[in-house]
Write a protein that holds these residues in place. Structure first.
Motif, PDB file in Angstrom:
ATOM      1  N   ALA A 174       0.865  -1.186   0.000  1.00 15.68           N
ATOM      2  CA  ALA A 174       0.000   0.000   0.000  1.00 15.68           C
ATOM      3  C   ALA A 174       0.901   1.236   0.000  1.00 15.68           C
ATOM      4  O   ALA A 174       1.821   1.323   0.812  1.00 15.68           O
ATOM      5  CB  ALA A 174      -0.885   0.004   1.239  1.00 15.68           C
ATOM      6  N   PRO A 175       0.672   2.183  -0.904  1.00 24.29           N
ATOM      7  CA  PRO A 175       1.499   3.393  -0.918  1.00 24.29           C
ATOM      8  C   PRO A 175       1.225   4.242   0.324  1.00 24.29           C
ATOM      9  O   PRO A 175       0.095   4.312   0.799  1.00 24.29           O
ATOM     10  CB  PRO A 175       1.059   4.115  -2.182  1.00 24.29           C
ATOM     11  CG  PRO A 175      -0.298   3.586  -2.486  1.00 24.29           C
ATOM     12  CD  PRO A 175      -0.350   2.191  -1.938  1.00 24.29           C
ATOM     13  N   TYR A 176       2.288   4.869   0.832  1.00 24.13           N
ATOM     14  CA  TYR A 176       2.125   5.727   2.009  1.00 24.13           C
ATOM     15  C   TYR A 176       3.003   6.959   1.868  1.00 24.13           C
ATOM     16  O   TYR A 176       3.975   6.970   1.124  1.00 24.13           O
ATOM     17  CB  TYR A 176       2.439   4.968   3.294  1.00 24.13           C
ATOM     18  CG  TYR A 176       3.873   4.540   3.466  1.00 24.13           C
ATOM     19  CD1 TYR A 176       4.760   5.273   4.254  1.00 24.13           C
ATOM     20  CD2 TYR A 176       4.356   3.391   2.843  1.00 24.13           C
ATOM     21  CE1 TYR A 176       6.082   4.873   4.412  1.00 24.13           C
ATOM     22  CE2 TYR A 176       5.672   2.984   3.002  1.00 24.13           C
ATOM     23  CZ  TYR A 176       6.531   3.732   3.784  1.00 24.13           C
ATOM     24  OH  TYR A 176       7.839   3.343   3.949  1.00 24.13           O
ATOM     25  N   VAL A 177       2.585   8.000   2.581  1.00 19.27           N
ATOM     26  CA  VAL A 177       3.293   9.277   2.548  1.00 19.27           C
ATOM     27  C   VAL A 177       3.163   9.926   3.913  1.00 19.27           C
ATOM     28  O   VAL A 177       2.255   9.595   4.683  1.00 19.27           O
ATOM     29  CB  VAL A 177       2.726  10.180   1.419  1.00 19.27           C
ATOM     30  CG1 VAL A 177       1.293  10.605   1.718  1.00 19.27           C
ATOM     31  CG2 VAL A 177       3.607  11.390   1.161  1.00 19.27           C
ATOM     32  N   TYR A 178       4.085  10.832   4.191  1.00 19.10           N
ATOM     33  CA  TYR A 178       4.058  11.558   5.460  1.00 19.10           C
ATOM     34  C   TYR A 178       3.638  13.003   5.232  1.00 19.10           C
ATOM     35  O   TYR A 178       3.892  13.568   4.173  1.00 19.10           O
ATOM     36  CB  TYR A 178       5.455  11.564   6.111  1.00 19.10           C
ATOM     37  CG  TYR A 178       5.976  10.186   6.402  1.00 19.10           C
ATOM     38  CD1 TYR A 178       5.560   9.496   7.529  1.00 19.10           C
ATOM     39  CD2 TYR A 178       6.872   9.576   5.540  1.00 19.10           C
ATOM     40  CE1 TYR A 178       6.029   8.222   7.790  1.00 19.10           C
ATOM     41  CE2 TYR A 178       7.349   8.300   5.797  1.00 19.10           C
ATOM     42  CZ  TYR A 178       6.928   7.629   6.918  1.00 19.10           C
ATOM     43  OH  TYR A 178       7.388   6.369   7.179  1.00 19.10           O
ATOM     44  N   VAL A 179       2.991  13.571   6.241  1.00 22.13           N
ATOM     45  CA  VAL A 179       2.704  15.010   6.268  1.00 22.13           C
ATOM     46  C   VAL A 179       3.212  15.531   7.608  1.00 22.13           C
ATOM     47  O   VAL A 179       3.288  14.780   8.585  1.00 22.13           O
ATOM     48  CB  VAL A 179       1.198  15.317   6.082  1.00 22.13           C
ATOM     49  CG1 VAL A 179       0.744  14.977   4.670  1.00 22.13           C
ATOM     50  CG2 VAL A 179       0.342  14.601   7.097  1.00 22.13           C
ATOM     51  N   PRO A 180       3.591  16.813   7.676  1.00 23.13           N
ATOM     52  CA  PRO A 180       4.197  17.331   8.898  1.00 23.13           C
ATOM     53  C   PRO A 180       3.274  17.405  10.111  1.00 23.13           C
ATOM     54  O   PRO A 180       3.722  17.252  11.239  1.00 23.13           O
ATOM     55  CB  PRO A 180       4.662  18.741   8.523  1.00 23.13           C
ATOM     56  CG  PRO A 180       4.485  18.872   7.059  1.00 23.13           C
ATOM     57  CD  PRO A 180       3.630  17.761   6.589  1.00 23.13           C
ATOM     58  N   SER A 181       1.969  17.625   9.907  1.00 18.07           N
ATOM     59  CA  SER A 181       1.109  17.973  11.032  1.00 18.07           C
ATOM     60  C   SER A 181      -0.146  17.118  11.123  1.00 18.07           C
ATOM     61  O   SER A 181      -0.920  17.023  10.165  1.00 18.07           O
ATOM     62  CB  SER A 181       0.715  19.447  10.906  1.00 18.07           C
ATOM     63  OG  SER A 181      -0.328  19.761  11.785  1.00 18.07           O
ATOM     64  N   LYS A 182      -0.379  16.545  12.306  1.00 15.30           N
ATOM     65  CA  LYS A 182      -1.615  15.788  12.515  1.00 15.30           C
ATOM     66  C   LYS A 182      -2.827  16.712  12.601  1.00 15.30           C
ATOM     67  O   LYS A 182      -3.930  16.329  12.230  1.00 15.30           O
ATOM     68  CB  LYS A 182      -1.503  14.864  13.724  1.00 15.30           C
ATOM     69  CG  LYS A 182      -1.170  15.527  15.022  1.00 15.30           C
ATOM     70  CD  LYS A 182      -0.899  14.486  16.103  1.00 15.30           C
ATOM     71  CE  LYS A 182      -0.504  15.177  17.383  1.00 15.30           C
ATOM     72  NZ  LYS A 182      -0.194  14.238  18.446  1.00 15.30           N
ATOM     73  N   LEU A 183      -2.629  17.945  13.041  1.00 15.32           N
ATOM     74  CA  LEU A 183      -3.728  18.912  13.073  1.00 15.32           C
ATOM     75  C   LEU A 183      -4.154  19.281  11.655  1.00 15.32           C
ATOM     76  O   LEU A 183      -5.350  19.283  11.333  1.00 15.32           O
ATOM     77  CB  LEU A 183      -3.325  20.168  13.855  1.00 15.32           C
ATOM     78  CG  LEU A 183      -4.403  21.229  13.996  1.00 15.32           C
ATOM     79  CD1 LEU A 183      -5.628  20.679  14.728  1.00 15.32           C
ATOM     80  CD2 LEU A 183      -3.870  22.448  14.730  1.00 15.32           C
ATOM     81  N   GLU A 184      -3.172  19.565  10.786  1.00 14.23           N
ATOM     82  CA  GLU A 184      -3.483  19.883   9.387  1.00 14.23           C
ATOM     83  C   GLU A 184      -4.098  18.691   8.671  1.00 14.23           C
ATOM     84  O   GLU A 184      -4.953  18.856   7.803  1.00 14.23           O
ATOM     85  CB  GLU A 184      -2.225  20.361   8.646  1.00 14.23           C
ATOM     86  CG  GLU A 184      -1.737  21.722   9.089  1.00 14.23           C
ATOM     87  CD  GLU A 184      -2.766  22.821   8.879  1.00 14.23           C
ATOM     88  OE1 GLU A 184      -3.413  22.872   7.814  1.00 14.23           O
ATOM     89  OE2 GLU A 184      -2.943  23.647   9.795  1.00 14.23           O
ATOM     90  N   LEU A 185      -3.663  17.480   9.023  1.00 15.40           N
ATOM     91  CA  LEU A 185      -4.228  16.270   8.441  1.00 15.40           C
ATOM     92  C   LEU A 185      -5.715  16.170   8.789  1.00 15.40           C
ATOM     93  O   LEU A 185      -6.549  15.896   7.928  1.00 15.40           O
ATOM     94  CB  LEU A 185      -3.460  15.041   8.925  1.00 15.40           C
ATOM     95  CG  LEU A 185      -3.892  13.685   8.389  1.00 15.40           C
ATOM     96  CD1 LEU A 185      -3.885  13.659   6.867  1.00 15.40           C
ATOM     97  CD2 LEU A 185      -2.995  12.590   8.946  1.00 15.40           C
ATOM     98  N   GLY A 186      -6.047  16.419  10.034  1.00  8.85           N
ATOM     99  CA  GLY A 186      -7.449  16.405  10.451  1.00  8.85           C
ATOM    100  C   GLY A 186      -8.268  17.465   9.742  1.00  8.85           C
ATOM    101  O   GLY A 186      -9.384  17.208   9.290  1.00  8.85           O
ATOM    102  N   LYS A 187      -7.707  18.675   9.607  1.00  4.14           N
ATOM    103  CA  LYS A 187      -8.409  19.754   8.906  1.00  4.14           C
ATOM    104  C   LYS A 187      -8.643  19.405   7.441  1.00  4.14           C
ATOM    105  O   LYS A 187      -9.711  19.684   6.888  1.00  4.14           O
ATOM    106  CB  LYS A 187      -7.613  21.054   8.994  1.00  4.14           C
ATOM    107  CG  LYS A 187      -7.670  21.723  10.342  1.00  4.14           C
ATOM    108  CD  LYS A 187      -6.861  23.015  10.305  1.00  4.14           C
ATOM    109  CE  LYS A 187      -6.802  23.685  11.654  1.00  4.14           C
ATOM    110  NZ  LYS A 187      -5.938  24.875  11.631  1.00  4.14           N
ATOM    111  N   ALA A 188      -7.643  18.795   6.799  1.00  2.00           N
ATOM    112  CA  ALA A 188      -7.747  18.474   5.374  1.00  2.00           C
ATOM    113  C   ALA A 188      -8.889  17.509   5.091  1.00  2.00           C
ATOM    114  O   ALA A 188      -9.541  17.608   4.052  1.00  2.00           O
ATOM    115  CB  ALA A 188      -6.428  17.900   4.865  1.00  2.00           C
TER     116      ALA A 188
END
Length: 123
Positions: free
Chosen positions: A75-89
């Motif tokens: 399964a492809p995976y990627v990282y993002v810097p912020s869990k808060l921004e992830l929730g907002k997105a």
């Protein structure tokens, strides 16, 4: 700043911005699984089209198994810097450590671009 133990490769700010953008589109037209438990289940079932993991998870052991599981299940995976921004997105208004895209919706092309880039980064 040293990267967290669960982060296996660097993601550029541009790629992270595109991931957030894709998730915003998926929120409107596709489907995601939110949180570590739901993400893990989606990967194990083989329905995860893209897994997004926040880098700022503390303690990192919470998500440390996800990259290994993604590799095992291809399964492809990627990282993002912020869990808060992830929730907002994805429109939940609270932070989340990880999500799995299970239906890309109108973001299919963008998800495919992100996936091809992350495959190169993860080796």
């Amino acid at each position: 700043m040293a990267k967290a133990a669960h982060v296996k490769f660097e993601v550029s700010k541009e790629l992270a911005a595109r991931v957030y953008e894709a998730l915003t589109v998926v929120r409107e037209s596709g489907k995601t699984r939110k949180g570590v438990n739901e993400t893990t289940k989606a990967i194990e079932k083989g329905i995860a089209k893209l897994v997004v993991i926040a880098e700022d998870v503390d303690p990192p052991e919470i998500v440390m198994h996800l990259p290994l599981l993604c590799k095992e299940k291809q399964a492809p995976y990627v990282y993002v810097p912020s869990k808060l921004e992830l929730g907002k997105a994805i429109g939940i208004g609270v932070q989340t450590s990880s999500i799995a895209v299970v239906d890309e919706g109108e973001a299919k092309g963008l998800i495919e671009q992100i996936t091809s880039e992350t495959v190169k980064l993860s080796g």
